[in-house]
Write an enzyme that holds these catalytic residues in place. Structure first.
Site, PDB file in Angstrom:
ATOM      1  N   LYS A 127       0.838  -1.199   0.000  1.00  0.00           N
ATOM      2  CA  LYS A 127       0.000   0.000   0.000  1.00  0.00           C
ATOM      3  C   LYS A 127       0.883   1.264   0.000  1.00  0.00           C
ATOM      4  CE  LYS A 127      -2.621   1.036   3.673  1.00  0.00           C
ATOM      5  NZ  LYS A 127      -2.578   2.412   4.211  1.00  0.00           N
ATOM      6  N   ASP A 145      -6.348   0.423   0.187  1.00  0.00           N
ATOM      7  CA  ASP A 145      -6.582   0.640   1.616  1.00  0.00           C
ATOM      8  C   ASP A 145      -7.999   0.169   1.950  1.00  0.00           C
ATOM      9  OD1 ASP A 145      -8.314   2.533   0.673  1.00  0.00           O
ATOM     10  OD2 ASP A 145      -7.520   4.181   1.873  1.00  0.00           O
TER      11      ASP A 145
END
Ligand code: SF4
Length: 228
Positions: A127, A145
């Site tokens: 991420k 996310d």
């Protein structure tokens, strides 16, 4: 599970992507940064912490440690007081100090532009690496996310049970040059409309295309009262 009782309608991915682009034409990260190093640090700090709080914390941190070279000379105990308002600040301080040293040792103090090299840095997962690639360098990167994961699955743009699966599904749906924008569009839609517990389906412009929204409109997927 909502939508599991009957086959989902055919997902019109292209139309959804187009509508998302019209709804959120120019979106970018809410994290404030001036350099790739600052974005890397801010993104590490943003785990389990709001972007707003990170933006309050980073000016003080960068005033003392503006570069990897400056931070490489710090220990975790030096960073902790400056980031203590962020969740998990002790482990983040450890990771940031170690990352700064590696950036100096391996990359001349710069931030690498390759996924594998970013993933080799302490505290940097896919991420964070995708955020840095897309937002600092304008390279293809699609960070997943909690908002992206939830909204993509609800829309049927992805059918994944892990962030890695959702990332792979979205990457197949969307050309690489649009990955970064899609990431931001899904985040903003998750923040503004498609809330975790009470998505605002009746007023959502994606409702006609959205399997989850249509199922909820028929009475499925009703969840406990509460907000995000
Ligand atoms: Fe989310 Fe509902 Fe919109 Fe679908 S229709 S994207 S579930 S708010």
């Amino acid at each position: 599970m909502p939508g599991a009782r009957r086959p989902l309608p055919r997902v019109r991915a292209g139309e959804m992507l187009q509508r998302l682009a019209e709804m959120y034409p120019a979106v970018t990260t809410a994290l404030r940064f001036e350099t790739p190093f600052e974005l890397l640090v801010a993104t590490v700090l943003s785990a389990q912490c709001t972007d707003r709080l990170v933006n309050q914390v980073t000016p003080g941190l960068f005033a003392v440690y503006p570069t990897a070279e400056a931070m490489a000379g710090a220990g975790a105990e030096d960073l902790e007081p400056l980031i203590s308002r962020c969740g998990l600040f002790r482990s983040k301080a450890r990771h940031l100090a170690a990352t700064a040293r590696l950036l100096v040792q391996r990359h001349g103090g710069g931030v690498p532009e390759r996924m594998e090299e970013l993933l080799a840095l302490p505290g940097v997962g896919r991420k964070t690496a995708n955020c840095v690639l897309a937002n600092a360098f304008g390279l293809p990167g699609l960070a997943v996310d909690t908002h992206v994961f939830r909204v993509a699955n609800r829309l049927g743009l992805a059918r994944g049970t892990t962030p890695a699966q959702v990332e792979a599904h979205l990457q197949r749906r969307c050309p690489p040059e649009q990955w970064g924008q899609l990431h931001h569009r899904l985040i903003w839609h998750g923040r503004l409309v498609c809330h975790a517990r009470r998505p605002a389906c009746p007023g959502c412009a994606l409702l006609p295309l959205c399997p989850e929204g249509r199922n909820r409109s028929r009475g499925g997927g009703v969840e406990a009262a509460g907000g995000d």
